[in-house]
Scaffold this active site. Structure first.
Site, PDB file in Angstrom:
ATOM      1  N   GLY A  19       0.790  -1.225   0.000  1.00 52.38           N
ATOM      2  CA  GLY A  19       0.000   0.000   0.000  1.00 52.38           C
ATOM      3  C   GLY A  19       0.820   1.271   0.000  1.00 52.38           C
ATOM      4  O   GLY A  19       0.526   2.209  -0.747  1.00 52.38           O
ATOM      5  N   HIS A  50      -0.242   4.237   8.588  1.00 49.64           N
ATOM      6  CA  HIS A  50      -1.020   3.563   7.541  1.00 49.64           C
ATOM      7  C   HIS A  50      -1.916   2.472   8.102  1.00 49.64           C
ATOM      8  O   HIS A  50      -2.906   2.103   7.483  1.00 49.64           O
ATOM      9  CB  HIS A  50      -0.079   2.959   6.495  1.00 49.64           C
ATOM     10  CG  HIS A  50       0.569   3.995   5.635  1.00 49.64           C
ATOM     11  ND1 HIS A  50       0.163   4.259   4.351  1.00 49.64           N
ATOM     12  CD2 HIS A  50       1.569   4.865   5.892  1.00 49.64           C
ATOM     13  CE1 HIS A  50       0.899   5.235   3.842  1.00 49.64           C
ATOM     14  NE2 HIS A  50       1.765   5.617   4.770  1.00 49.64           N
ATOM     15  N   LYS A  64      -5.809 -10.084   6.784  1.00 48.23           N
ATOM     16  CA  LYS A  64      -6.616  -9.878   5.573  1.00 48.23           C
ATOM     17  C   LYS A  64      -7.795 -10.851   5.471  1.00 48.23           C
ATOM     18  O   LYS A  64      -8.619 -10.734   4.564  1.00 48.23           O
ATOM     19  CB  LYS A  64      -5.745  -9.986   4.311  1.00 48.23           C
ATOM     20  CG  LYS A  64      -4.560  -9.014   4.283  1.00 48.23           C
ATOM     21  CD  LYS A  64      -4.973  -7.572   4.033  1.00 48.23           C
ATOM     22  CE  LYS A  64      -3.764  -6.645   3.967  1.00 48.23           C
ATOM     23  NZ  LYS A  64      -4.111  -5.233   3.790  1.00 48.23           N
ATOM     24  N   ASP A  82      -7.930  -3.524   8.951  1.00 40.10           N
ATOM     25  CA  ASP A  82      -7.106  -2.927   7.896  1.00 40.10           C
ATOM     26  C   ASP A  82      -7.098  -1.418   8.099  1.00 40.10           C
ATOM     27  O   ASP A  82      -8.147  -0.853   8.423  1.00 40.10           O
ATOM     28  CB  ASP A  82      -7.736  -3.242   6.524  1.00 40.10           C
ATOM     29  CG  ASP A  82      -6.710  -3.536   5.438  1.00 40.10           C
ATOM     30  OD1 ASP A  82      -5.580  -3.047   5.565  1.00 40.10           O
ATOM     31  OD2 ASP A  82      -7.069  -4.231   4.465  1.00 40.10           O
ATOM     32  N   LYS A  95     -10.332   0.550  -3.345  1.00 40.54           N
ATOM     33  CA  LYS A  95     -10.412   1.796  -4.107  1.00 40.54           C
ATOM     34  C   LYS A  95      -9.939   1.589  -5.551  1.00 40.54           C
ATOM     35  O   LYS A  95     -10.474   2.192  -6.486  1.00 40.54           O
ATOM     36  CB  LYS A  95      -9.586   2.886  -3.416  1.00 40.54           C
ATOM     37  CG  LYS A  95     -10.176   3.267  -2.058  1.00 40.54           C
ATOM     38  CD  LYS A  95      -9.533   4.482  -1.436  1.00 40.54           C
ATOM     39  CE  LYS A  95     -10.352   4.896  -0.210  1.00 40.54           C
ATOM     40  NZ  LYS A  95      -9.808   6.076   0.468  1.00 40.54           N
ATOM     41  N   ASP A 114     -21.345  37.996  18.689  1.00 39.50           N
ATOM     42  CA  ASP A 114     -21.509  36.659  19.266  1.00 39.50           C
ATOM     43  C   ASP A 114     -20.219  36.176  19.911  1.00 39.50           C
ATOM     44  O   ASP A 114     -19.161  36.193  19.286  1.00 39.50           O
ATOM     45  CB  ASP A 114     -21.916  35.664  18.168  1.00 39.50           C
ATOM     46  CG  ASP A 114     -23.287  35.967  17.628  1.00 39.50           C
ATOM     47  OD1 ASP A 114     -24.268  35.509  18.208  1.00 39.50           O
ATOM     48  OD2 ASP A 114     -23.367  36.707  16.615  1.00 39.50           O
TER      49      ASP A 114
HETATM   50  P1  ADQ Z   1      -1.284  -3.131   2.691  1.00 35.82           P
HETATM   51  O1  ADQ Z   1      -1.491  -3.947   3.927  1.00 35.82           O
HETATM   52  O2  ADQ Z   1      -0.201  -3.542   1.806  1.00 35.82           O
HETATM   53  O3  ADQ Z   1      -1.090  -1.586   3.035  1.00 35.82           O
HETATM   54  P2  ADQ Z   1      -3.534  -2.483   0.785  1.00 35.82           P
HETATM   55  O4  ADQ Z   1      -4.061  -1.179   1.206  1.00 35.82           O
HETATM   56  O5  ADQ Z   1      -4.588  -3.410   0.315  1.00 35.82           O
HETATM   57  O6  ADQ Z   1      -2.739  -3.206   1.950  1.00 35.82           O
HETATM   58  O7  ADQ Z   1      -2.500  -2.261  -0.364  1.00 35.82           O
HETATM   59  C1  ADQ Z   1      -1.987  -3.296  -1.151  1.00 35.82           C
HETATM   60  C2  ADQ Z   1      -1.380  -2.684  -2.398  1.00 35.82           C
HETATM   61  O8  ADQ Z   1      -0.522  -3.608  -3.021  1.00 35.82           O
HETATM   62  C3  ADQ Z   1      -2.404  -2.276  -3.416  1.00 35.82           C
HETATM   63  O9  ADQ Z   1      -2.085  -1.006  -3.925  1.00 35.82           O
HETATM   64  C4  ADQ Z   1      -2.272  -3.331  -4.504  1.00 35.82           C
HETATM   65  O10 ADQ Z   1      -2.592  -2.910  -5.798  1.00 35.82           O
HETATM   66  C5  ADQ Z   1      -0.809  -3.630  -4.406  1.00 35.82           C
HETATM   67  N1  ADQ Z   1      -0.547  -4.964  -4.944  1.00 35.82           N
HETATM   68  C6  ADQ Z   1      -1.357  -5.993  -4.946  1.00 35.82           C
HETATM   69  N2  ADQ Z   1      -0.770  -7.027  -5.555  1.00 35.82           N
HETATM   70  C7  ADQ Z   1       0.421  -6.618  -5.929  1.00 35.82           C
HETATM   71  C8  ADQ Z   1       1.494  -7.218  -6.576  1.00 35.82           C
HETATM   72  N3  ADQ Z   1       1.463  -8.433  -6.943  1.00 35.82           N
HETATM   73  N4  ADQ Z   1       2.594  -6.484  -6.787  1.00 35.82           N
HETATM   74  C9  ADQ Z   1       2.664  -5.203  -6.388  1.00 35.82           C
HETATM   75  N5  ADQ Z   1       1.670  -4.593  -5.752  1.00 35.82           N
HETATM   76  C10 ADQ Z   1       0.577  -5.299  -5.529  1.00 35.82           C
HETATM   77  C11 ADQ Z   1      -0.961  -0.794   4.228  1.00 35.82           C
HETATM   78  C12 ADQ Z   1      -2.109  -0.935   5.226  1.00 35.82           C
HETATM   79  C13 ADQ Z   1      -3.426  -0.678   4.522  1.00 35.82           C
HETATM   80  C14 ADQ Z   1      -3.409   0.702   3.871  1.00 35.82           C
HETATM   81  C15 ADQ Z   1      -2.168   0.882   3.022  1.00 35.82           C
HETATM   82  C16 ADQ Z   1      -2.021   2.307   2.506  1.00 35.82           C
HETATM   83  O11 ADQ Z   1      -2.111  -2.236   5.807  1.00 35.82           O
HETATM   84  O12 ADQ Z   1      -4.507  -0.766   5.432  1.00 35.82           O
HETATM   85  O13 ADQ Z   1      -4.542   0.824   3.047  1.00 35.82           O
HETATM   86  O14 ADQ Z   1      -0.989   0.571   3.754  1.00 35.82           O
HETATM   87  O15 ADQ Z   1      -2.066   3.233   3.530  1.00 35.82           O
END
Ligand code: ADQ
Length: 757
Positions: free
Chosen positions: A46, A182, A296, A390, A397, A518
């Site tokens: 993320g 995060h 998750k 999470d 999104k 006021d």
């Molecule tokens: P994460 O726990 O990593 O993030 P998430 O918000 O779902 O969880 O983000 C995952 C990201 O990884 C997404 O952008 C997704 O597209 C990307 N992704 C998925 N598969 C992938 C792959 N194979 N290779 C590269 N990227 C991939 C943490 C927190 C979350 C919070 C985020 C952002 O745990 O709750 O939403 O930070 O603040």
């Protein structure tokens, strides 16, 4: 003047000479050992997904760990790191192998991660790991200090670096330090189980700004401050000595075009989509994308899916679930156990429920490319986010961003931060397998009209509140927090001493008195119309205004009509309405606009936004004035009201950036009005009409009165009523004291005598 139709939410570059230094555990690039030596890979997850495009747009430097052990040095490795610094502005921090292990796999991911996600039973603590955590934060601190230049904004990310803000505060006392968490902040029942909890909170409090994904996380942080450190805080912040620490809820967004770009014009994505659509024709596709982390809810989802297939026989051969499970933290036992359990469930589902023509579950336990991910988002009829906890969940999104036509359904765990702002999703409790299965069934069967209604609302919100908007708000808030820090430490107003003040008044021959209404002359009422002036106050104003040496003006945010009704009959009293938009000078009975050409054609654009906030906030309402619109939330639940007011102001700020309008916070109000309508302009106008006074008095209680204090001549008696920071030279504790002081002046004047006879 009219507004742009679509709010302009482009990332704002910080002021000239200001650089952003992003500090996070991992860089967006990772060093990878290959047979040939070292290579570069993009980091997943993320944080990298969010910050990469943001930094690309705003510019700045990124300091983080390259993901390997600095001990194994080689020329190739060094060459790659130099290249990162040059082309990507990414600077690698080297962590010795044992420090890296204790820090990352130890305290960060086996102690903090489970506790922050409300899994205290999975907590593992080793004091040595904590020492490594301290050491790693110290190494990061050194790296930042080596890069730092005055005026930089330092933006620290996430739970790996919770001690860093305080370390930076000690090392670089004047630096602007912001911190964003995060992941969720746990409830105050769970947080105290954390070993070294006091140090973590104190570490965070070194920042000027602490921001969380949701209002709930922010509240839980405040509860932890109270419970663990006995520290009281307000919704907007906490003060340590004279240093304020601002608190905010700033939900992270995505960069939609990173996904829609591939969706619309990438040949590889299009081919991938066509192949899969062909393969799964006639079947509904459920999609789940997670790091393979116990937070998750992957096993819970698989069990709910099995339950669904067993209970809804009509779905047989008509549905598939594609589960992407990206490997993560594989060195930690809990994650290995999770992988084993998921493998078992996958085998069980396909083995027991599949047919020769149908594999109900497609399980992919590897990282996939962005083009594949986007093709899957496009393909999926339903995205199933089942997080047990999470911070936000960006996958939700991203899916929504890939559904511009509204053709998809989002099923979302109520325990993901995203649920707080994605109300049109179908919410689930992922621990409840039966009801989750029912909701999935409902999502699969949802008719087109309902599907589109829900998804288009989600889509426009995700696109509007993107990562650039988020970054802009964070940086603006950090700059603002820092500028307030200096202002309020240096100038402490004095307590108003009535005898000294009265003598100055009596010695003067030409006096200008400017009074807010006021909160300054009368207390706030629940509704503005209830704050009717009592007779004693009308007498007081009459007495002051009719003294021939005096020029008295009542200057208020209220409408002209309202001021006229209450004060129109007091001879000689000047009235200034709508914070300085209109002026009435007796004996004239007409009001004069201070900007006669000003247009109000922006109102139909802003009104629906305020009405939307009224819908979300029971007890709030909108007041329409001639030149302004005001959202009142005095009767709303206090902290919820404050939070929404912050939301509203930042949303409007971005939208109004290139117009003459601004959104202002007042006492339980947010007001949209032209910049020129302010009390500072009004006092200048009053001084032009009444030049050369030898005594100027200006009193007020809220932020709008700060303009008055700032623009009043330096010898003026500027008086702030009540607690809180101010630019005024004097303070009085409350409005009763101010009324007492004014009574003292009026009692000695000729007018009071006239009134009595
Ligand atoms: P994460 O726990 O990593 O993030 P998430 O918000 O779902 O969880 O983000 C995952 C990201 O990884 C997404 O952008 C997704 O597209 C990307 N992704 C998925 N598969 C992938 C792959 N194979 N290779 C590269 N990227 C991939 C943490 C927190 C979350 C919070 C985020 C952002 O745990 O709750 O939403 O930070 O603040």
């Amino acid at each position: 003047m009219s507004l742009p139709e679509v709010p302009n939410l482009k990332a704002r570059k910080p002021a000239a000479g200001t650089r952003i230094i992003v500090v996070s555990n991992r860089l967006p690039l990772t060093l990878k050992k290959t047979e040939q030596g070292w290579d570069t890979a993009r980091s997943s997850g993320g944080l990298a997904s969010a910050m990469n495009p943001l930094l690309g747009k705003t510019g700045g430097e990124w300091i983080g760990w390259a993901g390997d052990s600095g001990g194994e040095d080689s020329q190739k490795r060094q060459a790659i790191l130099s290249e990162w610094a040059k082309t990507d502005h990414c600077f690698a921090v080297d962590l010795p192998k044992d420090v890296a292990a204790g820090f990352y796999e130890g305290y960060a991911n086996q102690t903090l991660w489970p506790v922050f996600h409300n899994f205290p039973s999975r907590l593992k603590f080793d004091a040595k790991h904590y020492e490594s955590y301290v050491e790693a934060n110290r190494i990061f601190c050194e790296a930042v200090a080596n890069h730092y230049r005055p005026n930089d904004l330092i933006w620290v990310h996430d739970y790996h670096l919770m001690l860093l803000p305080q370390m930076l505060r000690e090392r670089l006392p004047d630096a602007a330090v912001g911190f964003f968490l995060h992941i969720p902040f746990p409830s105050s029942e769970v947080f105290p189980v954390l070993p070294r909890r006091e140090e973590l909170l104190e570490g965070l409090l070194g920042a000027d700004l602490l921001a969380f994904q949701t209002h709930t996380h922010l509240q839980q942080f405040r509860a932890a401050l109270l419970r663990v450190l006995g520290m009281e805080s307000k919704i907007a912040g906490v003060t340590l000595g004279s240093r304020p620490v601002r608190l905010e809820a700033l939900p992270i967004g995505i960069a939609p075009e990173e996904y829609t770009g591939l969706l619309n014009s990438d040949a590889k994505t299009a081919k991938q989509y066509t192949d899969w659509a062909q393969r799964h024709r006639g079947r509904k596709v459920l999609l789940a994308v997670d790091r393979l982390d116990y937070t998750k809810g992957v096993p819970e989802r698989l069990r709910a899916y099995a339950h669904l297939l067993r209970s809804a026989s009509e779905l047989k051969e008509k549905v598939i679930l594609i589960q992407i499970a990206v490997p993560t933290r594989e060195g930690i036992d809990t994650y290995q156990e999770l992988r084993t359990e998921v493998n078992r469930l996958v085998g069980e589902i396909n083995g027991q429920l599949g047919t020769p023509d149908w594999t109900p579950l497609v399980y992919i336990n590897r990282s996939i490319e962005r083009s594949e991910l986007v093709a899957l988002y496009k393909l999926a009829d339903v995205l199933w986010v089942g997080s047990l906890r999470d911070g936000m969940n960006l996958v939700a999104k991203e899916y929504v961003a890939c559904k511009p036509d509204g053709d998809g359904v989002l099923v979302l765990s109520e325990f993901a931060g995203a649920a707080a702002e994605m109300g049109e999703a179908l919410l689930i409790n992922p621990y409840d397998e039966e009801r989750t299965a029912v909701t999935i069934d409902r999502a699969l069967a949802m008719d087109e009209q309902e599907r589109k209604l829900r998804m288009t609302a989600l889509h426009s919100r995700v696109v509007r509140n993107d990562v650039f908007h988020w970054g802009e708000r964070f940086l603006a808030s950090l700059e603002d927090a820092v500028s307030n820090r200096g202002r309020y430490i240096d100038t402490q107003p004095k307590k108003l001493q009535p005898p000294e003040f009265r003598d100055a008044y009596h010695q003067a021959a030409r006096r200008l008195l400017v009074l807010d209404y006021d909160g300054t002359l009368v207390p706030f009422a629940k509704r503005p119309q209830q704050a009717v002036p009592p007779q004693a106050l009308l007498d007081l104003l009459t007495a002051l205004a009719s003294d021939p040496k005096n020029r008295v003006a009542l200057i208020s945010g209220r409408s002209a009509e309202n001021l006229d009704r209450w004060f129109g009959r007091i001879p000689q009293l000047r009235l200034v309405a709508e914070h300085g938009a209109e002026l009435k000078t007796p004996p004239a009975s007409a009001w004069e606009s201070l900007h006669p050409q000003a247009s109000t054609d922006w109102k139909p654009t802003v009104m629906p936004i305020l009405e939307h906030f009224v819908d979300r906030t029971p007890g709030s309402f909108v007041e329409e004035k001639k030149y302004a619109l005001v959202w009142h939330y005095r009767m709303a639940e206090p902290e919820f009201g404050e939070w929404l007011a912050n939301e509203l102001v930042s949303m409007l700020e971005a939208m109004l950036a290139e117009t003459e309008l601004r959104a202002f916070r007042g006492e339980k109000i947010v007001e949209v009005k032209p910049v020129w309508a302010n009390k500072g302009e009004a006092i200048e106008r009053l001084l032009r009409d009444f030049p050369g006074p030898d005594f100027i008095f200006a009193a007020g209680d809220d932020r709008t009165d700060e303009d008055l204090f700032e623009r009043a001549p330096s010898n003026a008696w500027t008086v702030h009523v009540g607690p809180g920071p101010t630019r005024a030279s004097y303070v009085v504790t409350d409005l009763q004291v101010l009324r007492g002081v004014l009574e003292l002046l009026a009692a000695a004047g000729p007018a009071r005598h006239d009134l009595r006879t």
